[in-house]
Design a protein around this motif. Structure first.
Motif, short mmCIF file in Angstrom:
data_model
loop_
_atom_site.label_atom_id
_atom_site.label_comp_id
_atom_site.label_asym_id
_atom_site.label_seq_id
_atom_site.Cartn_x
_atom_site.Cartn_y
_atom_site.Cartn_z
N VAL A 85 34.91 32.20 48.01
CA VAL A 85 35.39 32.32 46.63
C VAL A 85 34.17 33.11 45.92
CG1 VAL A 85 36.18 31.14 44.17
CG2 VAL A 85 37.33 30.39 46.88
N GLU A 86 33.10 31.67 46.42
CA GLU A 86 31.78 32.41 45.19
C GLU A 86 31.48 33.60 45.76
OE1 GLU A 86 32.28 29.38 47.44
OE2 GLU A 86 32.11 28.45 45.71
N GLN A 87 31.65 33.63 47.33
CA GLN A 87 30.98 35.18 47.69
C GLN A 87 32.00 36.23 46.31
OE1 GLN A 87 31.42 34.65 51.85
NE2 GLN A 87 28.73 35.10 51.87
N ILE A 88 33.43 36.59 46.33
CA ILE A 88 34.41 37.20 46.17
C ILE A 88 33.85 36.81 44.75
CG2 ILE A 88 36.78 37.55 45.54
CD1 ILE A 88 37.37 36.53 48.41
N ASN A 89 33.13 36.12 44.12
CA ASN A 89 32.75 36.46 42.54
C ASN A 89 31.88 37.46 42.52
OD1 ASN A 89 35.18 34.70 42.01
ND2 ASN A 89 34.08 32.89 41.66
N VAL A 90 31.06 37.28 43.29
CA VAL A 90 29.76 38.06 43.16
C VAL A 90 30.44 39.51 43.05
CG1 VAL A 90 27.71 39.19 44.11
CG2 VAL A 90 28.27 36.51 44.13
N ASP A 100 29.22 45.27 50.05
CA ASP A 100 28.49 43.67 49.13
C ASP A 100 28.57 44.44 47.24
OD1 ASP A 100 27.85 41.59 50.94
OD2 ASP A 100 26.58 42.87 51.80
N ASP A 101 28.78 45.98 46.95
CA ASP A 101 28.28 46.52 45.36
C ASP A 101 29.56 45.90 44.64
OD1 ASP A 101 29.23 47.83 47.39
OD2 ASP A 101 27.64 49.56 46.52
N GLY A 102 30.77 45.54 45.54
CA GLY A 102 31.99 45.77 45.27
C GLY A 102 32.53 46.98 45.41
N ILE A 103 32.10 47.54 45.92
CA ILE A 103 32.87 49.28 46.40
C ILE A 103 32.84 49.91 47.35
CG2 ILE A 103 31.69 50.88 45.25
CD1 ILE A 103 34.06 52.50 44.65
N GLU A 104 33.13 49.93 48.52
CA GLU A 104 33.37 50.94 49.72
C GLU A 104 34.25 52.10 49.51
OE1 GLU A 104 31.42 51.78 53.28
OE2 GLU A 104 30.36 51.29 51.32
N VAL A 105 33.23 53.55 49.48
CA VAL A 105 33.59 54.16 49.65
C VAL A 105 32.91 54.97 51.21
CG1 VAL A 105 33.43 56.75 48.68
CG2 VAL A 105 32.72 54.89 47.17
N ILE A 106 34.27 55.19 52.14
CA ILE A 106 34.92 55.63 53.48
C ILE A 106 34.72 56.96 53.91
CG2 ILE A 106 36.16 55.18 55.37
CD1 ILE A 106 37.00 52.69 54.19
#
Length: 561
Positions: free
Chosen positions: A511-516, A479-485
Motif C-alpha cells: 500500500v505504501e509503494q502504491i501511494n508513492v 516507478d514514476d507513476g506511468i509507463e509508456v510502452i
C-alpha cells in the motif's frame, strides 16, 4: 506591422460546444476557464442547437446577452441563435445556432465550396451534411456579429475544430478575410480510418497518398474539406507530434503549432475529500461486481480499468483483454484482479435483473447464464459485440476461484446509466491502475485524466500523451507513476505481454509503494494542465494574426488548386 499581435476577440466553434460527444468536449470545456481569464467575455464559443424540446445540461440560457444583435440576425439574416453560458468553469459566452434551414441551400453551398476552394462534396454521406450545414451557419454567425458590432478595427480570431467545421473556416476566408483563421485537427480522418480498417499506418505512413486513400476508404468528402481547410487557414494546428506527421503526409501541410491538450484539475477532490471519494468509488465498483458475479469479491482486489470510445483496435481494447487473459494464466499471481472495460456500446439499457439485485429487490445469486457474469447492461447485438466475443473466446469464466475477473460496462457513465448512477470520474478515482494500450490516439485524455486523479497508468508511444510523458523523462517501469510502452504496427503480442507483466508487478506492491506511485502520477499531471499548455494557443493566435497581415498585404486569391 505588429510583430507580436494578440487577439481582441476570439470565436471558437465545434460540434462539441455544449454537446458532450467525445474528447473534444473535454479539450474545449476545460480550456475555456484559462481562455476566459485571458479574454474575459471577449471569447465566444459557437455550438449546434440540437436539443429541441429537451433541456441542455451544459447550457445556461441568458437572454440579456446581445439581444439587439440576436433580433437583427433573425430578421435580416434568418439566423436562429440562442445566447447563454457554458456550464463549465469560467462560464464563457456561448451562441447556439440552428442550421436546418441551410439544407435547402445545400447544393448551392457545396457548389460554391467546389468553385472557390475545390472541396469535393459529391460523394458525401452521413454526418458530413449535418456537420457542413452547421459549419456554414457558424461562418454566418461570426460574420453577422463582426459586422453588427463593427469589429473591423480589432484583431479577431475565428477558430474551427475538426473537419466538421471546415466549411466555416473557408466561409470566413472568402467573406470576412480580415478575420484571422485557425483550424485544429484533433485526428486526421484518413489516419483514423486507416487504423480502424486494420491497415498498417505507421510503418507505411510515408508511402500513403491522402487523396488516394480517401477514395479507397470512401472518405473523399471528409478528407477533402479537412485538407482544404488546413491549407487555407492562417494557422493550422494539431494536438501532438505524432498527428503532425499524419497532417504533413495526408493534408500536405505541416502544422504551424502543436497545441497539446491540457486538463483543468480544479474540480478534483483533494486531501480527505479525495480519500472519501476513492473509498466510495471502490465501494460502488465492488458492490456492482458482487451482484454481477454472484459472490463477494476480495475487498483488497486490485481494480484495473480501461475506457474511452468503442474503437476496438485503435483504443487498444483488444490488447487490454489479451493482457488480462495472459495474466489470468499466470500461476504466480497471488492477488485478485478485477478488470473493468468502461466503453460505451450499442445498448438497450441497464440489465433489469442486475438493477433489481443492486436495489435489493431480488436475492443475490449466481447468474443463470455464464455470459451474464461479464456485462452490466443489455446489448442490442450481443453475439456481434467484439468485446464479448473476445472475452468468450479467451476462456474467461469469472468463477470465484479465478484470480482475474473481467467486467464490461458498455454504457455512458453520465450519472444515470441505471447501474452505477454516478459519473465516470466518480468511478475512475476508485481504480488502482488504468491501462490504455492505444494503437491510434492523437492525444489520449483517458491516461491524462487518470494521472490527474492520481491513478498510475499504462499507455503507449502511439498516444500523443504517451509521447509527451516520454519527453518529461518517463523511466522504465511504473516507478514514476506511468509507463509508456513502445507500440508499432506489428508488436501486439509483445505489448499485451508487457502490460500483463506490469500489472503483475503492480499487484506485488505494498500500500505504501502504491501511494508513492499515486503521488508521482499526480505530480506528472501538474505539468500537463492548461496553466502550462495555454501558451501554445496564444502562440497559434499570434501566428494566425501575423499570417493574416501578410495575406492581406497581397492580392486576394482563393486556393482551389
Amino acid at each position: 506591422m505588429d510583430t507580436n499581435p494578440t487577439p481582441d476577440y476570439i470565436f471558437e466553434t465545434s460540434w462539441e460546444v455544449c454537446n458532450k460527444v467525445g474528447g473534444i468536449y473535454t479539450v474545449l470545456s476545460t480550456r475555456a476557464n484559462s481562455l476566459q481569464k485571458l479574454y474575459k467575455d471577449r471569447l465566444f464559443f459557437i455550438g449546434p442547437d440540437i436539443w429541441e424540446g429537451r433541456d441542455n445540461p451544459w447550457f445556461q440560457a441568458d437572454n440579456t446577452l446581445y439581444p439587439a444583435w440576436i433580433e437583427y440576425a433573425k430578421i435580416h439574416q434568418g439566423l436562429e441563435i440562442r445566447t447563454g453560458r457554458w456550464n463549465v468553469p469560467g462560464q464563457p459566452i456561448v451562441f447556439l445556432v440552428k442550421f436546418n434551414r441551410f439544407f435547402e441551400q445545400r447544393n448551392k453551398i457545396y457548389s460554391d465550396m467546389w468553385v472557390d476552394f475545390g472541396v469535393d462534396s459529391m460523394p458525401a454521406y452521413g454526418d458530413y451534411h449535418d456537420s457542413s450545414m452547421f459549419a456554414y451557419a457558424t461562418g454566418l454567425v461570426i460574420e453577422s456579429f463582426y459586422r453588427y458590432h463593427q469589429l473591423e478595427p480589432y484583431h479577431v480570431i475565428a477558430h474551427f475544430n475538426e473537419w466538421m467545421l471546415g466549411m466555416g473556416a473557408l466561409y470566413i476566408k472568402k467573406n470576412v478575410p480580415k478575420i484571422a483563421t485557425v483550424f485544429t485537427t484533433h485526428a486526421t480522418s484518413i489516419g483514423r480510418s486507416i487504423a480502424g480498417n486494420n491497415l498498417p499506418l505507421y510503418n507505411y505512413l510515408k508511402t500513403y497518398n491522402g487523396d488516394q486513400m480517401a477514395r479507397q476508404l470512401n472518405m473523399t468528402s471528409k478528407h477533402s474539406i479537412e485538407k482544404k481547410a488546413a491549407q487555407n487557414v492562417d494557422c493550422f494546428t494539431t494536438v501532438s507530434d505524432i498527428t503532425a506527421q499524419e497532417c504533413a503526409q495526408f493534408l500536405e501541410r505541416q502544422p504551424d503549432v502543436v497545441t497539446p491538450n491540457g486538463f483543468e484539475k480544479g474540480f478534483i477532490p483533494k486531501g480527505n475529500a479525495h480519500r472519501l471519494a476513492r473509498k466510495n468509488a471502490r465501494k460502488i465498483l465492488l458492490g456492482v461486481a458482487e451482484k454481477l458475479l454472484g459472490y463477494a469479491p476480495d475487498t483488497d482486489a486490485l481494480l484495473v480499468g480501461t475506457s474511452g470510445r468503442y474503437e476496438y483496435k485503435n483504443k487498444g481494447i483488444d490488447a487490454f483483454i489479451e493482457a488480462m487473459n495472459m495474466l489470468r494464466k499466470t500461476p504466480q499471481l497471488s492477488k485478485d484482479i478485477i478488470a473493468f472495460i468502461m466503453v460505451p456500446a450499442w445498448i438497450k439499457g441497464a440489465r433489469e435483473d442486475l438493477r433489481r439485485r443492486i436495489k435489493g429487490e431480488m436475492p443475490s445469486r449466481r447468474a443463470s447464464h455464464p455470459g451474464d457474469r461479464f456485462i452490466t447492461h443489455e446489448l442490442h447485438q450481443p453475439d456481434k459485440d467484439m468485446v464479448m466475443q473476445q472475452i468468450r473466446s479467451s476462456g474467461f469464466t469469472n468463477e470465484e476461484n479465478n484470480r482475474v475477473k473481467i467486467i464490461f460496462i458498455p454504457s455512458y457513465l453520465n450519472g444515470n446509466d441505471g447501474i452505477f448512477d454516478v459519473p465516470y470520474y466518480d468511478l475512475l478515482i476508485g481504480l488502482d491502475l488504468s491501462v490504455f494500450p492505444s494503437y491510434y490516439e492523437p492525444w489520449g485524455y483517458t491516461p491524462h485524466e487518470s494521472v490527474a486523479f492520481s491513478i498510475p497508468t499504462i499507455t503507449t508511444t502511439l498516444a500523443g500523451f504517451g509521447l509527451w510523458a516520454k519527453k518529461q523523462g518517463d523511466k522504465e517501469g511504473m516507478d514514476d507513476g506511468i509507463e509508456v510502452i513502445g507500440r508499432d504496427d506489428s508488436n501486439f503480442q509483445e505489448v499485451a505481454k508487457e502490460i500483463a507483466t506490469l500489472v503483475f508487478d503492480f499487484s506485488l506492491k505494498s500500500v505504501e509503494q502504491i501511494n508513492v506511485l499515486r503521488q508521482k502520477a499526480s505530480k506528472l499531471s501538474d505539468k500537463g494542465d492548461w496553466q502550462h499548455f495555454i501558451v501554445y494557443y496564444e502562440e497559434a493566435y499570434r501566428k494566425a494574426l501575423h499570417n493574416s497581415f501578410i495575406r492581406l498585404s497581397k492580392p486576394y486569391k482563393l486556393n482551389a488548386d
